[in-house]
Motif scaffolding. Structure first.
Motif, PDB file in Angstrom:
ATOM      1  N   VAL A 206    -111.432 -23.616  -9.913  1.00 28.43           N
ATOM      2  CA  VAL A 206    -110.729 -22.446 -10.445  1.00 28.43           C
ATOM      3  C   VAL A 206    -110.502 -22.528 -11.951  1.00 28.43           C
ATOM      4  O   VAL A 206    -110.724 -21.548 -12.680  1.00 28.43           O
ATOM      5  CB  VAL A 206    -109.397 -22.232  -9.708  1.00 28.43           C
ATOM      6  N   LYS A 207    -110.077 -23.665 -12.455  1.00 26.48           N
ATOM      7  CA  LYS A 207    -109.775 -23.788 -13.882  1.00 26.48           C
ATOM      8  C   LYS A 207    -111.020 -23.559 -14.737  1.00 26.48           C
ATOM      9  O   LYS A 207    -110.987 -22.804 -15.721  1.00 26.48           O
ATOM     10  CB  LYS A 207    -109.170 -25.156 -14.190  1.00 26.48           C
ATOM     11  N   VAL A 208    -112.118 -24.184 -14.357  1.00 26.69           N
ATOM     12  CA  VAL A 208    -113.375 -24.030 -15.107  1.00 26.69           C
ATOM     13  C   VAL A 208    -113.865 -22.583 -15.016  1.00 26.69           C
ATOM     14  O   VAL A 208    -114.341 -22.010 -16.006  1.00 26.69           O
ATOM     15  CB  VAL A 208    -114.449 -24.995 -14.576  1.00 26.69           C
ATOM     16  N   ALA A 209    -113.741 -21.981 -13.835  1.00 20.83           N
ATOM     17  CA  ALA A 209    -114.161 -20.586 -13.656  1.00 20.83           C
ATOM     18  C   ALA A 209    -113.351 -19.654 -14.549  1.00 20.83           C
ATOM     19  O   ALA A 209    -113.893 -18.712 -15.139  1.00 20.83           O
ATOM     20  CB  ALA A 209    -114.008 -20.188 -12.195  1.00 20.83           C
ATOM     21  N   THR A 210    -112.059 -19.931 -14.665  1.00 21.66           N
ATOM     22  CA  THR A 210    -111.191 -19.108 -15.522  1.00 21.66           C
ATOM     23  C   THR A 210    -111.602 -19.249 -16.983  1.00 21.66           C
ATOM     24  O   THR A 210    -111.671 -18.260 -17.733  1.00 21.66           O
ATOM     25  CB  THR A 210    -109.716 -19.522 -15.354  1.00 21.66           C
ATOM     26  N   GLN A 211    -111.896 -20.473 -17.385  1.00 19.27           N
ATOM     27  CA  GLN A 211    -112.311 -20.720 -18.773  1.00 19.27           C
ATOM     28  C   GLN A 211    -113.606 -19.980 -19.103  1.00 19.27           C
ATOM     29  O   GLN A 211    -113.803 -19.531 -20.240  1.00 19.27           O
ATOM     30  CB  GLN A 211    -112.473 -22.224 -18.992  1.00 19.27           C
ATOM     31  N   LYS A 212    -114.480 -19.809 -18.104  1.00 20.06           N
ATOM     32  CA  LYS A 212    -115.731 -19.079 -18.318  1.00 20.06           C
ATOM     33  C   LYS A 212    -115.473 -17.608 -18.630  1.00 20.06           C
ATOM     34  O   LYS A 212    -116.238 -16.975 -19.360  1.00 20.06           O
ATOM     35  CB  LYS A 212    -116.632 -19.180 -17.077  1.00 20.06           C
ATOM     36  N   LEU A 213    -114.385 -17.071 -18.059  1.00 21.21           N
ATOM     37  CA  LEU A 213    -114.089 -15.659 -18.251  1.00 21.21           C
ATOM     38  C   LEU A 213    -113.405 -15.368 -19.588  1.00 21.21           C
ATOM     39  O   LEU A 213    -113.493 -14.241 -20.094  1.00 21.21           O
ATOM     40  CB  LEU A 213    -113.188 -15.153 -17.112  1.00 21.21           C
ATOM     41  N   ILE A 214    -112.729 -16.367 -20.130  1.00 17.15           N
ATOM     42  CA  ILE A 214    -112.015 -16.162 -21.385  1.00 17.15           C
ATOM     43  C   ILE A 214    -113.002 -15.809 -22.498  1.00 17.15           C
ATOM     44  O   ILE A 214    -114.009 -16.477 -22.697  1.00 17.15           O
ATOM     45  CB  ILE A 214    -111.214 -17.422 -21.778  1.00 17.15           C
ATOM     46  N   GLY A 215    -112.689 -14.750 -23.223  1.00 15.60           N
ATOM     47  CA  GLY A 215    -113.576 -14.274 -24.282  1.00 15.60           C
ATOM     48  C   GLY A 215    -114.534 -13.201 -23.810  1.00 15.60           C
ATOM     49  O   GLY A 215    -115.142 -12.495 -24.626  1.00 15.60           O
ATOM     50  N   GLN A 216    -114.677 -13.075 -22.480  1.00 13.37           N
ATOM     51  CA  GLN A 216    -115.585 -12.069 -21.921  1.00 13.37           C
ATOM     52  C   GLN A 216    -114.835 -10.900 -21.280  1.00 13.37           C
ATOM     53  O   GLN A 216    -115.424  -9.844 -21.065  1.00 13.37           O
ATOM     54  CB  GLN A 216    -116.497 -12.710 -20.866  1.00 13.37           C
ATOM     55  N   ASP A 233    -101.747 -22.021 -10.441  1.00 13.25           N
ATOM     56  CA  ASP A 233    -101.106 -22.629 -11.611  1.00 13.25           C
ATOM     57  C   ASP A 233    -102.131 -22.984 -12.684  1.00 13.25           C
ATOM     58  O   ASP A 233    -101.885 -22.799 -13.880  1.00 13.25           O
ATOM     59  CB  ASP A 233    -100.325 -23.887 -11.203  1.00 13.25           C
ATOM     60  N   ASN A 234    -103.280 -23.493 -12.263  1.00 14.15           N
ATOM     61  CA  ASN A 234    -104.336 -23.840 -13.215  1.00 14.15           C
ATOM     62  C   ASN A 234    -104.912 -22.595 -13.877  1.00 14.15           C
ATOM     63  O   ASN A 234    -105.218 -22.592 -15.077  1.00 14.15           O
ATOM     64  CB  ASN A 234    -105.459 -24.611 -12.506  1.00 14.15           C
ATOM     65  N   LEU A 235    -105.058 -21.536 -13.098  1.00  9.60           N
ATOM     66  CA  LEU A 235    -105.580 -20.281 -13.642  1.00  9.60           C
ATOM     67  C   LEU A 235    -104.617 -19.708 -14.694  1.00  9.60           C
ATOM     68  O   LEU A 235    -105.032 -19.335 -15.789  1.00  9.60           O
ATOM     69  CB  LEU A 235    -105.797 -19.286 -12.506  1.00  9.60           C
ATOM     70  N   ILE A 236    -103.335 -19.657 -14.350  1.00  7.86           N
ATOM     71  CA  ILE A 236    -102.330 -19.099 -15.264  1.00  7.86           C
ATOM     72  C   ILE A 236    -102.188 -19.946 -16.524  1.00  7.86           C
ATOM     73  O   ILE A 236    -101.945 -19.415 -17.620  1.00  7.86           O
ATOM     74  CB  ILE A 236    -100.976 -18.961 -14.549  1.00  7.86           C
ATOM     75  N   GLN A 237    -102.362 -21.236 -16.387  1.00  7.49           N
ATOM     76  CA  GLN A 237    -102.293 -22.126 -17.554  1.00  7.49           C
ATOM     77  C   GLN A 237    -103.345 -21.714 -18.594  1.00  7.49           C
ATOM     78  O   GLN A 237    -103.063 -21.669 -19.801  1.00  7.49           O
ATOM     79  CB  GLN A 237    -102.526 -23.574 -17.112  1.00  7.49           C
TER      80      GLN A 237
END
Length: 322
Positions: A206-216, A233-237
């Motif tokens: 989940v955390k890595v997947a969320t980071q992929k979406l940031i900026g897009q 919690d990792n996603l919201i972080q």
């Protein structure tokens, strides 16, 4: 004379001890008999997170309100901890107990319980699409669906902020999530909104997947996906640091840092199913065996909105559920 008195005292002690043992054994027998006469209900919960926990508490609350728990009903609970294999094992064990009701919370546990059960009534909760899950036209099954009103949620989001791209993370192995993402894409397309999706196979992704979406993306939609929610919690972080708002159809997750949520109250849905079970126990007929959640609510996190410099219109504040 002293010898006779001594023997009499010893005899009295022996009789007292004997009677005490008889009373104790009788008490155990009565307790066992009472326990065995109770109606057995098993609960197979796919994962522990606020929404599904609330659903379980709602079931128990309804059974207590109807004076069935603990007087007439015994509950055995098992959590699969988000693991399909565990859900299958729990379902098989519960089926071996031949309970009156096999309650399953979330689609994976419900599908596992359906395959494992014998004569038990399957009672499900937190299943978004009962038809896609394979529960249509099956005997001895009841449940409460939590189909999300994505259209209303998107309309509210549009009142708060402007966005052209929305991100979503989901588990392709969970039919609820697949159906939800498809609905999101269709609804977004009618407004010219693009959906950027990322698939995961475990909560650790989940955390890595969320980071992929940031900026897009300018906004992230949180589906009713058990793997995603268990790692919220990792996603919201990640989203908080990037100042990307998160919305969902699950109000029970608001304390985790979402901007807004519109959807069913899982505690009330649990009570709804608990009352359906109670009706059947009392010999009453159910007008509708598979029902939609009756209570939806809107919640906005004003603290998150302030941090993101998002203005909340007064008319929207009036629609919030206390």
């Amino acid at each position: 004379m002293l010898t006779i008195l001594f023997l009499f005292k010893r005899l009295r002690k022996s009789i007292t001890l004997f009677l005490t043992c008889i009373i104790f054994i009788t008490s155990l027998f009565i307790q066992t008999a009472v326990a065995s006469s109770k109606i057995l209900i098993t609960i197979n919960q796919f994962v522990n997170h606020p929404a599904l926990d609330d659903a379980k508490f709602g079931i128990e609350a309804a059974l207590k309100d109807r004076l069935l728990l603990p007087e007439r009903v015994e509950i055995k609970f098992g959590s699969a901890q988000g693991n399909i294999a565990n859900a299958v094992q729990i379902a098989q064990y519960h089926a071996s107990l031949d309970p009156a009701f096999m309650v399953a919370i979330a689609t994976p546990s419900a599908q596992a319980s359906l395959r494992a059960r014998n004569n038990s009534t399957l009672a499900f909760l937190a299943v978004t699409d009962p038809i896609a899950a394979g529960f249509e036209h099956i005997n001895n099954i009841i449940g409460v669906s939590d189909a999300p009103d994505i259209s209303r949620l998107l309309d509210i989001a549009k009142e708060l902020l402007k966005f052209q791209t929305i991100g979503v993370i989901f588990n392709p192995g969970e039919s609820n999530s697949v159906q939800t993402v498809e609905m999101l894409k269709k609804l977004a397309a009618t407004s010219g909104i693009k959906v950027q999706q990322v698939a995961i196979n475990s909560s650790a992704d989940v955390k890595v997947a969320t980071q992929k979406l940031i900026g897009q993306v300018e906004l992230i939609y949180l589906p009713k996906d058990n793997l995603v929610v268990s790692a919220l919690d990792n996603l919201i972080q990640v989203t908080s640091k990037a100042k990307v708002p998160v919305i969902a159809n699950d109000p029970s997750l608001m304390t985790k840092g979402l901007l807004l949520a519109y959807g069913c109250d899982y505690f009330e849905s649990g009570k709804q199913l608990g009352n359906m079970i109670a009706d059947l126990v009392e010999g009453k007929e159910l007008a509708t065996k598979i029902q939609s959640a009756k209570i939806n609510k809107l919640q906005i996190n004003h603290k998150v909105a302030a941090a993101l410099n998002i203005h909340i219109p007064k008319e929207l504040e009036l629609q919030e559920t206390p």
